[in-house]
Design a protein around this motif. Structure first.
Motif, short mmCIF file in Angstrom:
data_model
loop_
_atom_site.label_atom_id
_atom_site.label_comp_id
_atom_site.label_asym_id
_atom_site.label_seq_id
_atom_site.Cartn_x
_atom_site.Cartn_y
_atom_site.Cartn_z
N ASP A 78 -21.72 37.14 -7.30
CA ASP A 78 -21.03 37.21 -8.60
C ASP A 78 -21.55 36.13 -9.55
O ASP A 78 -21.79 36.39 -10.73
N GLU A 79 -21.74 34.93 -9.02
CA GLU A 79 -22.24 33.83 -9.84
C GLU A 79 -23.66 34.11 -10.31
O GLU A 79 -24.01 33.84 -11.46
N ILE A 80 -24.49 34.64 -9.42
CA ILE A 80 -25.87 34.99 -9.80
C ILE A 80 -25.85 36.03 -10.92
O ILE A 80 -26.58 35.90 -11.91
N GLU A 81 -25.00 37.05 -10.78
CA GLU A 81 -24.92 38.08 -11.84
C GLU A 81 -24.44 37.49 -13.16
O GLU A 81 -24.97 37.81 -14.22
N ARG A 82 -23.43 36.60 -13.08
CA ARG A 82 -22.93 35.95 -14.30
C ARG A 82 -24.03 35.12 -14.95
O ARG A 82 -24.23 35.17 -16.16
N GLN A 83 -24.76 34.37 -14.14
CA GLN A 83 -25.86 33.55 -14.65
C GLN A 83 -26.96 34.42 -15.26
O GLN A 83 -27.53 34.08 -16.30
N GLN A 84 -27.24 35.55 -14.63
CA GLN A 84 -28.28 36.45 -15.16
C GLN A 84 -27.84 37.05 -16.50
O GLN A 84 -28.66 37.18 -17.41
N ARG A 85 -26.56 37.44 -16.60
CA ARG A 85 -26.05 37.95 -17.89
C ARG A 85 -26.14 36.88 -18.96
O ARG A 85 -26.56 37.13 -20.09
N GLN A 86 -25.75 35.65 -18.59
CA GLN A 86 -25.81 34.54 -19.54
C GLN A 86 -27.25 34.25 -19.95
O GLN A 86 -27.54 34.03 -21.13
N LEU A 87 -28.16 34.30 -18.98
CA LEU A 87 -29.57 34.06 -19.28
C LEU A 87 -30.11 35.15 -20.20
O LEU A 87 -30.84 34.87 -21.15
N ALA A 88 -29.74 36.42 -19.93
CA ALA A 88 -30.18 37.52 -20.79
C ALA A 88 -29.65 37.32 -22.21
O ALA A 88 -30.38 37.54 -23.19
N PHE A 89 -28.40 36.89 -22.32
CA PHE A 89 -27.81 36.64 -23.64
C PHE A 89 -28.57 35.52 -24.36
O PHE A 89 -28.94 35.65 -25.52
N VAL A 90 -28.82 34.42 -23.65
CA VAL A 90 -29.52 33.28 -24.25
C VAL A 90 -30.93 33.69 -24.67
O VAL A 90 -31.40 33.33 -25.75
N ARG A 91 -31.61 34.45 -23.81
CA ARG A 91 -32.96 34.91 -24.19
C ARG A 91 -32.91 35.80 -25.42
O ARG A 91 -33.77 35.70 -26.30
N GLY A 92 -31.91 36.66 -25.49
CA GLY A 92 -31.75 37.51 -26.68
C GLY A 92 -31.51 36.67 -27.93
O GLY A 92 -32.09 36.92 -28.99
N GLN A 93 -30.64 35.65 -27.78
CA GLN A 93 -30.39 34.75 -28.91
C GLN A 93 -31.66 34.02 -29.30
O GLN A 93 -31.96 33.86 -30.48
N ASN A 94 -32.42 33.56 -28.30
CA ASN A 94 -33.67 32.85 -28.60
C ASN A 94 -34.63 33.75 -29.35
O ASN A 94 -35.26 33.31 -30.32
N ARG A 95 -34.75 35.01 -28.91
CA ARG A 95 -35.64 35.93 -29.63
C ARG A 95 -35.16 36.11 -31.07
O ARG A 95 -35.95 36.14 -31.99
N ARG A 96 -33.84 36.23 -31.23
CA ARG A 96 -33.28 36.38 -32.57
C ARG A 96 -33.57 35.14 -33.42
O ARG A 96 -33.98 35.25 -34.58
N PHE A 97 -33.37 33.95 -32.83
CA PHE A 97 -33.63 32.72 -33.57
C PHE A 97 -35.11 32.56 -33.88
O PHE A 97 -35.48 32.08 -34.95
N ILE A 98 -35.96 32.94 -32.94
CA ILE A 98 -37.40 32.85 -33.18
C ILE A 98 -37.77 33.75 -34.35
O ILE A 98 -38.52 33.35 -35.24
N LYS A 99 -37.22 34.98 -34.38
CA LYS A 99 -37.49 35.88 -35.51
C LYS A 99 -36.96 35.27 -36.80
O LYS A 99 -37.62 35.31 -37.83
N LEU A 100 -35.73 34.69 -36.72
CA LEU A 100 -35.16 34.04 -37.90
C LEU A 100 -36.05 32.88 -38.33
O LEU A 100 -36.33 32.73 -39.52
N ASP A 101 -36.45 32.06 -37.37
CA ASP A 101 -37.31 30.93 -37.70
C ASP A 101 -38.61 31.39 -38.34
O ASP A 101 -39.07 30.79 -39.31
N GLU A 102 -39.21 32.45 -37.79
CA GLU A 102 -40.46 32.95 -38.36
C GLU A 102 -40.25 33.43 -39.78
O GLU A 102 -41.05 33.13 -40.66
#
Length: 190
Positions: A78-102
């Motif tokens: 359960d913790e691994i799945e929660r961490q993976q969801r959180q990581l996917a969210f953070v990566r999505g946010q990073n991609r969004r911020f990178i696009k925003l930054d660009e």
């Protein structure tokens, strides 16, 4: 481990009852054991005194097996799945911020180019205004000279102050003795 490995491990933990287990330690007559909550034994653990490089103690094995019980495995998954969801969210946010930054970087570059163009335009306008002022002054001087010559007058000074008490003051552009008494004076007002 892959997602399939996680699924298989979860299935096995659920089939094993999903409970916490309890160890008991070896005595002279009994091996170390692992027990279900209802008191049923599920494993006997034996040590290996000859295991290299270090011997493995039966009590350590029993503690590990009991700690790696189905409830713990499910909680870890359960913790691994929660961490993976959180990581996917953070990566999505990073991609969004990178696009925003660009896009922000492109906006900043465009604004800098526009500012440079505006500075150049302003400098050109100031230079044009200075040239126009100089031309206006030059033309004004020529017209004044022509008018003075047409009327037989000569510029002899510049008015530097005009005050109601003392009248106007003039700085002569020629020595006073050259101007001569009784000369009709003309002075440029500054």
């Amino acid at each position: 481990m892959t997602v399939e490995d996680h699924k298989r491990l979860r299935e096995l933990a659920e089939k094993a009852g999903g409970d916490e287990w309890t160890p008991t330690y070896a005595t002279r007559t009994d091996p170390a054991r692992v027990w279900l909550p209802d008191g049923d034994g599920i494993a006997q653990c034996f040590g290996n005194a000859g295991h290299m490089p270090e011997p493995i103690d039966a009590d350590d094995i029993a503690e590990f097996v009991a700690a790696a019980n189905p409830a713990t495995v499910i909680a870890l998954l359960d913790e691994i799945e929660r961490q993976q969801r959180q990581l996917a969210f953070v990566r999505g946010q990073n991609r969004r911020f990178i696009k925003l930054d660009e896009s922000r970087i492109q906006e900043i570059r465009a604004l800098r180019a526009e500012m440079a163009e505006l500075r150049k335009s302003r400098a050109d306008a100031l230079l044009d205004a200075e040239r126009a002022r100089e031309e206006r002054n030059r033309v004004g001087v020529e017209i004044r000279r022509e008018l003075l010559m047409a009327h037989g007058l000569e510029e002899v000074g510049v008015v530097v102050a005009d005050d109601p008490v003392h009248g106007w003051h003039m700085h002569a552009t020629k020595p006073w003795d050259e101007i001569g008494a009784g000369t009709e004076l003309y002075a440029k007002v500054k």
